[in-house]
Motif scaffolding. Structure first.
Motif, PDB file in Angstrom:
ATOM      1  N   PRO A  17      15.184  -6.971  -9.221  1.00  0.00           N
ATOM      2  CA  PRO A  17      15.584  -5.768  -9.964  1.00  0.00           C
ATOM      3  C   PRO A  17      17.004  -5.299  -9.647  1.00  0.00           C
ATOM      4  O   PRO A  17      17.711  -4.804 -10.535  1.00  0.00           O
ATOM      5  N   ASP A  18      17.439  -5.478  -8.396  1.00  0.00           N
ATOM      6  CA  ASP A  18      18.795  -5.059  -8.016  1.00  0.00           C
ATOM      7  C   ASP A  18      19.857  -5.824  -8.805  1.00  0.00           C
ATOM      8  O   ASP A  18      20.895  -5.259  -9.183  1.00  0.00           O
ATOM      9  N   THR A  19      19.601  -7.107  -9.049  1.00  0.00           N
ATOM     10  CA  THR A  19      20.543  -7.928  -9.802  1.00  0.00           C
ATOM     11  C   THR A  19      20.632  -7.450 -11.247  1.00  0.00           C
ATOM     12  O   THR A  19      21.718  -7.358 -11.836  1.00  0.00           O
ATOM     13  N   LEU A  20      19.473  -7.132 -11.830  1.00  0.00           N
ATOM     14  CA  LEU A  20      19.458  -6.590 -13.184  1.00  0.00           C
ATOM     15  C   LEU A  20      20.189  -5.249 -13.241  1.00  0.00           C
ATOM     16  O   LEU A  20      20.952  -4.983 -14.169  1.00  0.00           O
ATOM     17  N   GLN A  21      19.969  -4.425 -12.226  1.00  0.00           N
ATOM     18  CA  GLN A  21      20.607  -3.105 -12.179  1.00  0.00           C
ATOM     19  C   GLN A  21      22.123  -3.230 -12.195  1.00  0.00           C
ATOM     20  O   GLN A  21      22.817  -2.505 -12.924  1.00  0.00           O
ATOM     21  N   ALA A  22      22.648  -4.160 -11.404  1.00  0.00           N
ATOM     22  CA  ALA A  22      24.095  -4.359 -11.366  1.00  0.00           C
ATOM     23  C   ALA A  22      24.616  -4.928 -12.681  1.00  0.00           C
ATOM     24  O   ALA A  22      25.682  -4.520 -13.179  1.00  0.00           O
ATOM     25  N   MET A  23      23.853  -5.840 -13.274  1.00  0.00           N
ATOM     26  CA  MET A  23      24.283  -6.492 -14.503  1.00  0.00           C
ATOM     27  C   MET A  23      24.353  -5.506 -15.667  1.00  0.00           C
ATOM     28  O   MET A  23      25.300  -5.545 -16.472  1.00  0.00           O
ATOM     29  N   LEU A  24      23.380  -4.601 -15.771  1.00  0.00           N
ATOM     30  CA  LEU A  24      23.338  -3.655 -16.892  1.00  0.00           C
ATOM     31  C   LEU A  24      23.903  -2.279 -16.523  1.00  0.00           C
ATOM     32  O   LEU A  24      23.843  -1.351 -17.325  1.00  0.00           O
ATOM     33  N   ASN A  25      24.432  -2.192 -15.298  1.00  0.00           N
ATOM     34  CA  ASN A  25      25.048  -0.938 -14.843  1.00  0.00           C
ATOM     35  C   ASN A  25      24.067   0.241 -14.958  1.00  0.00           C
ATOM     36  O   ASN A  25      24.366   1.290 -15.543  1.00  0.00           O
ATOM     37  N   ILE A  26      22.886   0.065 -14.384  1.00  0.00           N
ATOM     38  CA  ILE A  26      21.837   1.094 -14.411  1.00  0.00           C
ATOM     39  C   ILE A  26      22.035   2.006 -13.204  1.00  0.00           C
ATOM     40  O   ILE A  26      22.066   1.549 -12.057  1.00  0.00           O
ATOM     41  N   SER A  27      22.141   3.293 -13.440  1.00  0.00           N
ATOM     42  CA  SER A  27      22.405   4.233 -12.344  1.00  0.00           C
ATOM     43  C   SER A  27      21.168   4.508 -11.506  1.00  0.00           C
ATOM     44  O   SER A  27      21.256   4.678 -10.286  1.00  0.00           O
ATOM     45  N   ASN A  28      19.995   4.553 -12.120  1.00  0.00           N
ATOM     46  CA  ASN A  28      18.773   4.899 -11.385  1.00  0.00           C
ATOM     47  C   ASN A  28      17.614   4.053 -11.917  1.00  0.00           C
ATOM     48  O   ASN A  28      17.059   4.328 -12.973  1.00  0.00           O
TER      49      ASN A  28
ATOM     50  N   LEU B 286      17.993 -17.902 -21.329  1.00  0.00           N
ATOM     51  CA  LEU B 286      17.501 -18.558 -20.126  1.00  0.00           C
ATOM     52  C   LEU B 286      18.520 -18.447 -18.990  1.00  0.00           C
ATOM     53  O   LEU B 286      19.668 -18.860 -19.131  1.00  0.00           O
ATOM     54  N   GLY B 287      18.106 -17.843 -17.866  1.00  0.00           N
ATOM     55  CA  GLY B 287      18.988 -17.700 -16.712  1.00  0.00           C
ATOM     56  C   GLY B 287      20.076 -16.669 -16.878  1.00  0.00           C
ATOM     57  O   GLY B 287      21.044 -16.668 -16.098  1.00  0.00           O
ATOM     58  N   ALA B 288      19.962 -15.765 -17.851  1.00  0.00           N
ATOM     59  CA  ALA B 288      21.036 -14.801 -18.123  1.00  0.00           C
ATOM     60  C   ALA B 288      21.269 -13.845 -16.968  1.00  0.00           C
ATOM     61  O   ALA B 288      22.412 -13.442 -16.702  1.00  0.00           O
ATOM     62  N   VAL B 289      20.226 -13.446 -16.265  1.00  0.00           N
ATOM     63  CA  VAL B 289      20.392 -12.576 -15.103  1.00  0.00           C
ATOM     64  C   VAL B 289      20.751 -13.458 -13.912  1.00  0.00           C
ATOM     65  O   VAL B 289      20.053 -14.442 -13.632  1.00  0.00           O
ATOM     66  N   PRO B 290      21.847 -13.156 -13.199  1.00  0.00           N
ATOM     67  CA  PRO B 290      22.269 -14.010 -12.081  1.00  0.00           C
ATOM     68  C   PRO B 290      21.150 -14.242 -11.063  1.00  0.00           C
ATOM     69  O   PRO B 290      20.341 -13.358 -10.797  1.00  0.00           O
ATOM     70  N   ALA B 291      21.125 -15.463 -10.525  1.00  0.00           N
ATOM     71  CA  ALA B 291      20.159 -15.869  -9.490  1.00  0.00           C
ATOM     72  C   ALA B 291      18.712 -15.801  -9.983  1.00  0.00           C
ATOM     73  O   ALA B 291      17.786 -15.598  -9.204  1.00  0.00           O
ATOM     74  N   SER B 292      18.513 -15.967 -11.295  1.00  0.00           N
ATOM     75  CA  SER B 292      17.153 -15.969 -11.840  1.00  0.00           C
ATOM     76  C   SER B 292      16.394 -17.221 -11.427  1.00  0.00           C
ATOM     77  O   SER B 292      16.980 -18.277 -11.179  1.00  0.00           O
ATOM     78  N   LYS B 293      15.085 -17.065 -11.394  1.00  0.00           N
ATOM     79  CA  LYS B 293      14.191 -18.197 -11.168  1.00  0.00           C
ATOM     80  C   LYS B 293      13.510 -18.519 -12.496  1.00  0.00           C
ATOM     81  O   LYS B 293      12.943 -17.634 -13.144  1.00  0.00           O
ATOM     82  N   ILE B 294      13.563 -19.774 -12.918  1.00  0.00           N
ATOM     83  CA  ILE B 294      12.896 -20.193 -14.143  1.00  0.00           C
ATOM     84  C   ILE B 294      11.430 -20.470 -13.821  1.00  0.00           C
ATOM     85  O   ILE B 294      11.111 -21.384 -13.050  1.00  0.00           O
TER      86      ILE B 294
END
Length: 346
Positions: free
Chosen positions: A190-201, A220-228
């Motif tokens: 979730p932290d990686t997604l938060q940084a990618m989409l600039n989510i404040s909370n 596919l693999g759009a979020v960094p360090a994703s696991k397929i």
């Protein structure tokens, strides 16, 4: 065999999603199962038995297990149908359950709705909509997966897109799940997604991911360090000539079945065999004969409910120990091959 309960839930959620992938181009009307009809399959590492336990309403029950009971997969499905003018919606009622005896885990979920569009005019197309919640009743972990609708209001880009989170009993987000149910499923922190989409909370983001900041469908693999977790295999060549079956599905009519077939097995149905052999007139005649035979069998019991005069052979009703829902439980007797009292349905 992983020892990580979150990873186990990822895999069970993957199983729940990937099972829908083969639906995408299969919109033809199937043969109506006959009351008491069965299907059995035994292969190297697992076996499954299915029975049509109800006709009004139509209910199909199944029980699958691995060779040494490393897993049990069982449930029943009774689709409810709604017509919406230009579309038809199938609501697959019923609870699906996976048990892992080696870990003591039990997982349950119910499938999402299926909507087929343009049933009056135009090209047929389908989508799954709604939310699947895969719950682990031993750990309190839950995978919440939102199947986004496509079409006029949300845009075609979202068609077949799925997003959601794995959360614990305190609603803490542990994994972000994303993909397309027709193609793939990925997992990320979730932290990686938060940084990618600039989510404040992240605490304000719903477990269904329905209020994430606006973004294009995640590839596919759009979020960094994703696991397929899963990618769909391509359909075999010419599958369009065979109801868009996968390689696995194409084999099911002839696959190893673990001894003699029950006399109620659907592979004994003369209408299906005739259609398979290209004898369309014979198939239509046999279909009509079987349906009339089933109606004639019900006539003496017109004033009774189905349960008053019909008892399924291999499944019985009981309450689900975790959800409280009424389920059909396998009685464990099918594989003894005692078919002496099987009904004559064909």
């Amino acid at each position: 065999r992983t020892t990580d309960p979150v990873e186990r839930l990822e895999l069970i959620a993957t199983f729940a999603v990937s099972a829908l992938a083969s639906n995408i181009d299969r919109m033809g009307k199937p043969f109506n199962p006959l009351l008491g009809e069965t299907y059995q399959l035994e292969q190297e590492h697992f076996r499954i038995v299915c029975e049509q336990v109800g006709h009004h309403p139509p209910v199909s029950a199944f029980h699958a297990q691995s060779e040494n009971k490393e897993f049990l997969f069982h449930g029943s499905i009774y689709p409810k149908v709604k017509f919406w003018g230009k579309s038809i919606e199938f609501q697959p009622k019923g609870v699906l359950t996976v048990e892992l005896p080696l870990t003591g885990d039990t997982y349950t979920w119910s499938n999402v709705n299926c909507v087929v569009h343009n049933i009056i005019v135009g090209s047929l197309w389908m989508e799954h909509t709604g939310t699947v919640e895969v719950v682990c009743h031993n750990t309190g972990l839950k995978a919440v997966i939102n199947f986004k609708p496509g079409g006029w209001f949300s845009g075609a880009d979202d068609l077949h897109t799925i997003e959601g989170f794995i959360i614990d009993k305190n609603k803490t987000k542990l994994r972000f799940l994303y993909g397309r149910w027709t193609e793939f499923l990925c997992s990320s922190e979730p932290d990686t997604l938060q940084a990618m989409l600039n989510i404040s909370n992240m605490n304000k983001i719903d477990a269904t991911a329905s209020n994430l900041p606006k973004h294009p469908p995640l590839l596919l693999g759009a979020v960094p360090a994703s696991k397929i977790l899963w990618q769909a295999d391509p359909l075999p060549e010419h599958s369009g000539l065979y109801y868009n079956f996968s390689s696995f599905t194409m084999k099911l009519n002839e696959a190893g079945q673990g001894g003699a077939l029950a006399p109620t097995d659907c592979r004994h149905r003369p209408d299906i065999r005739a259609l398979e052999n290209g004898a369309l007139d014979e198939a239509a005649q046999e279909k009509s004969r079987l349906e009339n035979k089933q109606r004639d069998a019900r006539k003496p019991h017109k004033s009774k409910t189905e349960s008053d005069w019909w008892t399924p052979r291999w499944f019985h009703k009981q309450k689900h120990p975790h959800t409280g829902d009424e389920i059909w439980k396998y009685n464990g007797k099918f594989w003894s091959s005692d078919y002496q009292d099987s009904p004559d349905i064909f």
